[in-house]
Design a protein around this motif. Sequence first.
Motif, short mmCIF file in Angstrom:
data_model
loop_
_atom_site.label_atom_id
_atom_site.label_comp_id
_atom_site.label_asym_id
_atom_site.label_seq_id
_atom_site.Cartn_x
_atom_site.Cartn_y
_atom_site.Cartn_z
N THR A 137 0.90 -1.23 0.01
CA THR A 137 0.03 0.06 0.06
C THR A 137 1.17 1.15 -0.03
OG1 THR A 137 -1.63 -0.91 1.27
CG2 THR A 137 -2.10 1.32 1.09
N GLU A 138 2.09 1.12 0.69
CA GLU A 138 2.89 2.29 0.74
C GLU A 138 3.43 2.41 -0.70
OE1 GLU A 138 6.25 4.87 0.85
OE2 GLU A 138 6.22 2.44 0.32
N ALA A 139 3.87 1.43 -1.21
CA ALA A 139 4.65 1.43 -2.64
C ALA A 139 3.44 2.04 -3.46
CB ALA A 139 5.24 0.05 -2.81
N LEU A 140 2.27 1.73 -3.49
CA LEU A 140 1.33 2.23 -4.33
C LEU A 140 1.25 3.65 -4.30
CD1 LEU A 140 -1.08 -0.64 -4.42
CD2 LEU A 140 0.48 -0.13 -6.34
N TYR A 141 1.28 4.09 -2.97
CA TYR A 141 1.06 5.67 -2.65
C TYR A 141 2.32 6.31 -3.36
CZ TYR A 141 1.34 9.91 -0.19
OH TYR A 141 1.63 11.36 -0.07
N ARG A 142 3.61 5.62 -3.04
CA ARG A 142 4.68 6.33 -3.39
C ARG A 142 4.86 6.30 -5.01
NH1 ARG A 142 9.84 6.98 -1.22
NH2 ARG A 142 9.00 6.02 0.74
N ALA A 143 4.30 5.25 -5.77
CA ALA A 143 4.26 5.36 -7.05
C ALA A 143 3.30 6.26 -7.68
CB ALA A 143 3.75 3.81 -7.63
N MET A 144 2.28 6.35 -7.00
CA MET A 144 1.33 7.46 -7.58
C MET A 144 1.86 9.01 -7.23
SD MET A 144 -1.03 5.46 -8.76
CE MET A 144 -2.30 6.81 -9.31
N ASP A 145 2.39 9.11 -6.10
CA ASP A 145 3.05 10.45 -5.80
C ASP A 145 4.20 10.77 -7.01
OD1 ASP A 145 3.15 12.57 -3.88
OD2 ASP A 145 5.08 12.15 -4.10
N ILE A 146 4.92 9.51 -7.21
CA ILE A 146 5.93 9.82 -8.42
C ILE A 146 5.33 10.33 -9.92
CG2 ILE A 146 7.59 8.82 -9.71
CD1 ILE A 146 8.46 7.03 -7.31
N ILE A 147 4.15 9.45 -10.11
CA ILE A 147 3.45 9.84 -11.37
C ILE A 147 3.00 11.16 -11.37
CG2 ILE A 147 1.41 9.35 -12.52
CD1 ILE A 147 1.88 6.30 -11.57
N ARG A 148 2.34 11.73 -10.11
CA ARG A 148 1.84 13.15 -10.19
C ARG A 148 2.96 14.24 -9.94
NH1 ARG A 148 -3.82 12.03 -9.36
NH2 ARG A 148 -4.12 10.41 -10.81
N GLY A 149 4.12 13.84 -9.88
CA GLY A 149 5.22 14.54 -9.50
C GLY A 149 5.16 15.31 -8.13
N GLY A 150 4.52 14.46 -7.11
CA GLY A 150 4.52 15.03 -5.68
C GLY A 150 5.99 14.98 -4.92
N LYS A 151 6.08 15.32 -3.77
CA LYS A 151 7.26 15.47 -3.27
C LYS A 151 7.61 14.36 -2.07
CE LYS A 151 7.25 20.34 -3.73
NZ LYS A 151 7.30 21.62 -3.02
N TYR A 152 6.78 13.18 -2.01
CA TYR A 152 6.79 12.21 -1.02
C TYR A 152 8.00 11.39 -1.21
CZ TYR A 152 5.85 7.94 1.86
OH TYR A 152 5.82 7.00 2.63
N HIS A 153 8.50 11.09 -2.47
CA HIS A 153 9.44 10.29 -2.96
C HIS A 153 10.66 11.02 -3.18
CE1 HIS A 153 11.83 7.05 -4.64
NE2 HIS A 153 11.81 7.63 -5.72
N LYS A 154 11.61 10.85 -2.51
CA LYS A 154 12.91 11.78 -2.85
C LYS A 154 14.17 11.02 -3.38
CE LYS A 154 11.84 14.35 1.30
NZ LYS A 154 11.06 13.76 2.64
#
Length: 165
Positions: free
Chosen positions: A148-165
Motif C-alpha cells: 500500500t505504501e509502495a502504491l502511494y509512493r508510485a502514484m505520488d511519483i506519477i503526479r510529481g509529488g514530493k513524498y518520494h525523494k
Amino acid sequence: MIKIKLICMGALSEPYFKDAAAEYKKRLGGYCDFEEIRLKDAHMGRAASGGTPTAGDIAAALDKEADEILSKIPKRAVVVALCIEGKMLSSEALADWIDHRTASGASEFCFIIGSSHGLSDRVKAAADLKFSMSPLTFPHQLAAVMLTEALYRAMDIIRGGKYHK
C-alpha cells in the motif's frame, strides 16, 4: 481516476498494521479509487487440527483460494500477483509501469497477495505482472502495508509529488 483493488488472503489483525494501512489508504484516496478486499485463508486439512499440512492439503487450499481470488478480479483489470519469483521493481520503475498502462488505456489495477503458502499457478497465470517486493520473506500483514505504501509512493511519483525523494 484510476481504480486500484488490493486482494489479500487473511485478516489484518494487528492494530499497528491496521493503523499503517489506514494511513496509506487515506493518502492513496487523493490519487485513485482504492479498495482492499480481505479473503479468508482456505481450510488447511490436518493443520486445522494441529498437524502439519501435506502437499495435497496445501495444493487443495491454494486451489480453493484461487477460485475466490479469481472471482474478485474485475474483468478489464491489469492484474499483478505478488510472488517470490516475480520481477523486482524500484519505486520509479513501478510508477513508470503503472503510468505506461494508464497511458495505454488501463483504468483498473488489481494487486494480489496470497496466503502464507503463496498463490496458485492459476492466479499467477492470470497476472499481467508477477511482482516481488524483495527476496526477503515478510508476514502477509506487513506485505500488505508495504505494498500500500509502495502504491502511494508510485502514484505520488506519477503526479510529481514530493513524498518520494
